[in-house]
Motif scaffolding. Sequence first.
Motif, PDB file in Angstrom:
ATOM      1  N   ASP A  95       0.804  -1.226   0.000  1.00 27.72           N
ATOM      2  CA  ASP A  95       0.000   0.000   0.000  1.00 27.72           C
ATOM      3  C   ASP A  95       0.840   1.281   0.000  1.00 27.72           C
ATOM      4  O   ASP A  95       0.313   2.379  -0.101  1.00 27.72           O
ATOM      5  N   GLY A  96       2.164   1.159   0.108  1.00 28.52           N
ATOM      6  CA  GLY A  96       3.047   2.317   0.037  1.00 28.52           C
ATOM      7  C   GLY A  96       3.232   3.058   1.348  1.00 28.52           C
ATOM      8  O   GLY A  96       3.938   4.056   1.386  1.00 28.52           O
ATOM      9  N   SER A  97       2.642   2.574   2.418  1.00 28.79           N
ATOM     10  CA  SER A  97       2.768   3.257   3.701  1.00 28.79           C
ATOM     11  C   SER A  97       4.036   2.811   4.439  1.00 28.79           C
ATOM     12  O   SER A  97       4.631   1.777   4.131  1.00 28.79           O
ATOM     13  N   ILE A  98       4.416   3.607   5.418  1.00 26.53           N
ATOM     14  CA  ILE A  98       5.558   3.254   6.261  1.00 26.53           C
ATOM     15  C   ILE A  98       5.262   1.969   7.026  1.00 26.53           C
ATOM     16  O   ILE A  98       6.132   1.106   7.165  1.00 26.53           O
ATOM     17  N   VAL A  99       4.036   1.829   7.497  1.00 31.46           N
ATOM     18  CA  VAL A  99       3.655   0.617   8.232  1.00 31.46           C
ATOM     19  C   VAL A  99       3.760  -0.605   7.330  1.00 31.46           C
ATOM     20  O   VAL A  99       4.251  -1.661   7.748  1.00 31.46           O
ATOM     21  N   SER A 100       3.325  -0.480   6.084  1.00 32.97           N
ATOM     22  CA  SER A 100       3.429  -1.590   5.139  1.00 32.97           C
ATOM     23  C   SER A 100       4.889  -1.964   4.884  1.00 32.97           C
ATOM     24  O   SER A 100       5.234  -3.149   4.805  1.00 32.97           O
ATOM     25  N   ALA A 101       5.768  -0.969   4.799  1.00 34.23           N
ATOM     26  CA  ALA A 101       7.195  -1.244   4.616  1.00 34.23           C
ATOM     27  C   ALA A 101       7.746  -2.003   5.818  1.00 34.23           C
ATOM     28  O   ALA A 101       8.505  -2.964   5.668  1.00 34.23           O
ATOM     29  N   GLY A 102       7.350  -1.604   7.019  1.00 37.15           N
ATOM     30  CA  GLY A 102       7.764  -2.324   8.230  1.00 37.15           C
ATOM     31  C   GLY A 102       7.220  -3.742   8.249  1.00 37.15           C
ATOM     32  O   GLY A 102       7.913  -4.684   8.631  1.00 37.15           O
ATOM     33  N   ALA A 103       5.958  -3.899   7.819  1.00 33.99           N
ATOM     34  CA  ALA A 103       5.348  -5.226   7.769  1.00 33.99           C
ATOM     35  C   ALA A 103       6.102  -6.133   6.806  1.00 33.99           C
ATOM     36  O   ALA A 103       6.337  -7.313   7.093  1.00 33.99           O
ATOM     37  N   GLU A 104       6.520  -5.601   5.669  1.00 36.03           N
ATOM     38  CA  GLU A 104       7.264  -6.400   4.695  1.00 36.03           C
ATOM     39  C   GLU A 104       8.584  -6.894   5.276  1.00 36.03           C
ATOM     40  O   GLU A 104       8.971  -8.042   5.048  1.00 36.03           O
ATOM     41  N   ILE A 105       9.261  -6.050   6.029  1.00 36.06           N
ATOM     42  CA  ILE A 105      10.522  -6.450   6.667  1.00 36.06           C
ATOM     43  C   ILE A 105      10.281  -7.589   7.633  1.00 36.06           C
ATOM     44  O   ILE A 105      10.987  -8.603   7.619  1.00 36.06           O
ATOM     45  N   LEU A 106       9.261  -7.435   8.482  1.00 39.78           N
ATOM     46  CA  LEU A 106       8.969  -8.484   9.455  1.00 39.78           C
ATOM     47  C   LEU A 106       8.486  -9.763   8.769  1.00 39.78           C
ATOM     48  O   LEU A 106       8.907 -10.860   9.141  1.00 39.78           O
ATOM     49  N   CYS A 107       7.626  -9.633   7.799  1.00 40.57           N
ATOM     50  CA  CYS A 107       7.112 -10.820   7.101  1.00 40.57           C
ATOM     51  C   CYS A 107       8.219 -11.563   6.367  1.00 40.57           C
ATOM     52  O   CYS A 107       8.256 -12.802   6.386  1.00 40.57           O
ATOM     53  N   ASP A 108       9.135 -10.831   5.749  1.00 41.85           N
ATOM     54  CA  ASP A 108      10.273 -11.478   5.092  1.00 41.85           C
ATOM     55  C   ASP A 108      11.086 -12.292   6.093  1.00 41.85           C
ATOM     56  O   ASP A 108      11.551 -13.382   5.787  1.00 41.85           O
ATOM     57  N   SER A 109      11.251 -11.747   7.294  1.00 42.49           N
ATOM     58  CA  SER A 109      12.045 -12.457   8.304  1.00 42.49           C
ATOM     59  C   SER A 109      11.336 -13.719   8.789  1.00 42.49           C
ATOM     60  O   SER A 109      11.993 -14.678   9.182  1.00 42.49           O
ATOM     61  N   LEU A 110      10.013 -13.712   8.760  1.00 42.02           N
ATOM     62  CA  LEU A 110       9.255 -14.876   9.228  1.00 42.02           C
ATOM     63  C   LEU A 110       9.189 -15.993   8.207  1.00 42.02           C
ATOM     64  O   LEU A 110       8.885 -17.129   8.552  1.00 42.02           O
ATOM     65  N   THR A 111       9.467 -15.682   6.954  1.00 40.46           N
ATOM     66  CA  THR A 111       9.394 -16.715   5.910  1.00 40.46           C
ATOM     67  C   THR A 111      10.746 -17.322   5.590  1.00 40.46           C
ATOM     68  O   THR A 111      10.859 -18.196   4.756  1.00 40.46           O
ATOM     69  N   LYS A 112      11.809 -16.843   6.252  1.00 39.81           N
ATOM     70  CA  LYS A 112      13.152 -17.377   6.004  1.00 39.81           C
ATOM     71  C   LYS A 112      13.388 -18.617   6.827  1.00 39.81           C
ATOM     72  O   LYS A 112      12.881 -18.844   7.845  1.00 39.81           O
TER      73      LYS A 112
END
Length: 129
Positions: free
Chosen positions: A112-129
């Motif tokens: 969605d382009g928000s700062i919160v979405s960017a933070g969510a992507e970082i956390l989600c990437d870490s959970l899928t590794k």
Amino acid sequence: MASALKASLVFAIGLAGCQPDRGDWIVFGASESPQFNETYSYKKDSIEAFETKSHKPGGAMIVSIVDNRSKSTRVRFWHILKADCTTGYGKIVSTEIDGKTWVNTYEFAQGDGSIVSAGAEILCDSLTK
């Protein structure tokens, strides 16, 4: 992360009086408007997995929010549930650095382009590794 280490981090940031050493932090968003002029960073190596009391997996990271006008810094933990990563939308809960005292809940949708979405992507990437 041990409580003593968290307390040391808060103390060290307080002594700095403004932005933390950028070498330990990765900027993931910024806002500039009449109301807000803030930079959002997360601390390297602060991302950790957790499980809620109801056994739901999630992830958390330490976030620094620097008010560029006043040069003040707020440090928070951002928490996300793995289920929200799977669906691509949900909530990030922000707490004080103790990880328990609630500050705010932010909604996001992946991309969605928000700062919160960017933070969510970082956390989600870490959970899928």
